[in-house]
Motif scaffolding. Structure first.
Motif, short mmCIF file in Angstrom:
data_model
loop_
_atom_site.label_atom_id
_atom_site.label_comp_id
_atom_site.label_asym_id
_atom_site.label_seq_id
_atom_site.Cartn_x
_atom_site.Cartn_y
_atom_site.Cartn_z
N ASN A 101 15.23 -65.50 12.62
CA ASN A 101 14.50 -67.06 12.92
C ASN A 101 14.51 -66.83 14.86
OD1 ASN A 101 15.54 -68.22 10.68
ND2 ASN A 101 17.28 -68.10 11.26
N SER A 102 14.59 -65.76 15.27
CA SER A 102 14.80 -65.56 16.69
C SER A 102 12.89 -66.26 16.54
CB SER A 102 14.86 -64.51 16.58
OG SER A 102 16.38 -64.48 16.65
N LYS A 103 11.98 -66.15 17.61
CA LYS A 103 11.25 -66.21 18.26
C LYS A 103 11.25 -64.95 19.62
CE LYS A 103 9.20 -70.53 18.22
NZ LYS A 103 9.37 -72.24 19.51
N ILE A 104 10.35 -64.15 19.35
CA ILE A 104 10.51 -62.95 19.98
C ILE A 104 9.25 -62.06 21.32
CG2 ILE A 104 10.26 -59.77 20.14
CD1 ILE A 104 11.61 -60.22 16.86
N ILE A 105 10.21 -62.41 22.90
CA ILE A 105 9.36 -62.74 23.84
C ILE A 105 9.07 -61.40 24.50
CG2 ILE A 105 8.80 -63.67 26.03
CD1 ILE A 105 8.97 -65.76 23.44
N THR A 106 7.69 -61.53 24.67
CA THR A 106 7.02 -59.94 25.17
C THR A 106 6.16 -60.47 25.92
OG1 THR A 106 7.35 -57.74 25.43
CG2 THR A 106 6.03 -58.55 23.62
N SER A 107 5.52 -59.35 27.01
CA SER A 107 4.07 -59.67 27.65
C SER A 107 3.22 -59.35 26.42
CB SER A 107 3.89 -58.81 28.85
OG SER A 107 4.04 -57.80 28.68
N VAL B 294 6.07 -62.78 16.95
CA VAL B 294 5.61 -62.44 18.37
C VAL B 294 5.66 -63.70 19.16
CG1 VAL B 294 4.85 -60.73 19.56
CG2 VAL B 294 6.71 -60.03 18.14
N GLU B 295 5.95 -63.81 20.13
CA GLU B 295 5.52 -64.63 21.82
C GLU B 295 4.97 -64.32 23.11
OE1 GLU B 295 6.90 -68.52 22.06
OE2 GLU B 295 6.45 -69.49 19.99
N THR B 296 3.88 -64.22 23.45
CA THR B 296 3.99 -63.22 24.48
C THR B 296 3.01 -64.18 25.69
OG1 THR B 296 0.93 -63.01 23.71
CG2 THR B 296 2.43 -61.36 22.65
N PHE B 297 3.08 -63.71 27.00
CA PHE B 297 2.84 -64.18 27.96
C PHE B 297 1.58 -63.35 28.13
CE2 PHE B 297 6.70 -62.23 28.78
CZ PHE B 297 6.53 -61.80 30.14
N GLU B 298 1.39 -63.88 30.21
CA GLU B 298 0.37 -63.04 30.84
C GLU B 298 1.26 -63.15 31.86
OE1 GLU B 298 -2.24 -61.92 29.98
OE2 GLU B 298 -3.44 -63.54 28.82
N LYS B 299 1.82 -64.01 32.68
CA LYS B 299 2.30 -63.41 34.11
C LYS B 299 3.71 -63.75 33.89
CE LYS B 299 -1.34 -63.81 36.79
NZ LYS B 299 -2.49 -64.40 38.02
N GLU B 300 3.77 -64.76 33.61
CA GLU B 300 5.71 -65.20 33.07
C GLU B 300 5.93 -66.31 31.95
OE1 GLU B 300 6.77 -67.84 36.85
OE2 GLU B 300 5.60 -66.27 38.24
#
Length: 279
Positions: free
Chosen positions: A134-140, A170-176
């Motif tokens: 059930n998690s969103k997994i966050i990484t760059s 998975v959800e990704t981000f660029e800088k923050e």
């Protein structure tokens, strides 16, 4: 399980396993007579390194920083080479807190090396499935891209069984990336996509520098690992974030440290306050 209170948020270290890696590799070009004064080693020159995720509870969300070494993911040869004497016990740790892996809303991954990401998946009926469904997994984004297409150096630490079953989460981000009082900031250094985590609430702060500063003994900005892909970036990031943390009287938290869960340093770089790991 040890805990630390930051404002209205409780940090709890779960049992994620343990490795024993070469002290020379962990401290890079630093001579053994120097680093061995600050961190113990065994007769094989190996140092104990925990892989213990940090559960963060507060508000209406539950977060987990990193995922542990996993269970049943390593061959006997890998266990010997990595000095793994204990695998993850995340499910039991959560059970003792009245939780299950389904209760984790966000898994925050500073980077996706096997010793951080193995706990994201497990084998069931011959195939790998998500441990935190059930998690969103966050990484760059940089980290996620390299994990799926590793280079000749990184392919030994980015494993497809750790990303294929969870790619839809998975959800990704660029800088923050930020949510409530928690922020992730991309740093590079240890890996191209490495990030740090800041938790700030109620006038208090915890700073998780992950493998930019894997243990309290790595406080010296020049003491970086031979495992770092971009050591000069690690040094620059450590300079920046150590200064930031000290100016904000932050708790520095650790995933790998076998002695301390968290420390506060004074102006003379001595440990002023600490949360020690219970043996």
């Amino acid at each position: 399980m040890e805990t630390l209170q930051i404002g209205g948020y409780t940090l709890t270290w779960l049992r994620g396993g343990v490795t024993h890696l070469d002290g020379g590799a962990m401290f890079g070009v630093v001579p053994k007579p120097l680093w061995s004064r600050k961190y113990p080693h065994n007769d094989n020159n190996q140092i104990e390194l925990r892989t213990d995720p940090i559960l963060i509870q507060g508000g209406d969300k539950t977060f987990l920083i990193e995922s542990g070494i996993g269970v049943g993911k390593l061959t006997e040869k890998q266990k010997r080479n990595f000095g793994v004497l204990e695998e993850s016990d995340i499910e039991q740790s959560l059970h003792e807190l009245g939780l299950t892996t389904r209760d984790v809303d966000y898994v925050i991954m500073t980077h996706m090396h096997y010793d951080h990401a193995n706990g994201l998946t497990k084998e069931e009926n011959g195939q790998y499935v998500s441990v935190f469904p059930n998690s969103k997994i966050i990484t760059s984004k940089i980290e996620w891209d390299e994990m799926r297409e590793p280079n000749i150096r990184s392919r030994n630490t980015y494993w497809k069984e750790n990303w294929e079953p969870i790619q839809h989460q998975v959800e990704t981000f660029e800088k923050e990336w930020s949510l409530g009082p928690i922020k992730m900031v991309h740093t590079g250094g240890h890996s191209a996509g490495h990030s740090v985590v800041i938790l700030e609430d109620g006038g208090e702060m915890a700073l998780h520098m992950a493998d930019i500063m894997p243990t309290h003994a790595h406080q010296n900005v020049l003491w970086v690992m031979a495992y770092d892909d971009y050591p000069m970036d690690s040094i620059a990031a450590k300079q920046k974030w150590l200064k930031f943390g000290l100016e904000n009287q932050a708790w520095f938290t650790f995933y790998h440290d076998a002695m301390y869960r968290a420390v506060k340093w004074d102006e003379a770089n001595n440990i002023d306050q600490s949360v020690k790991r219970e043996r």
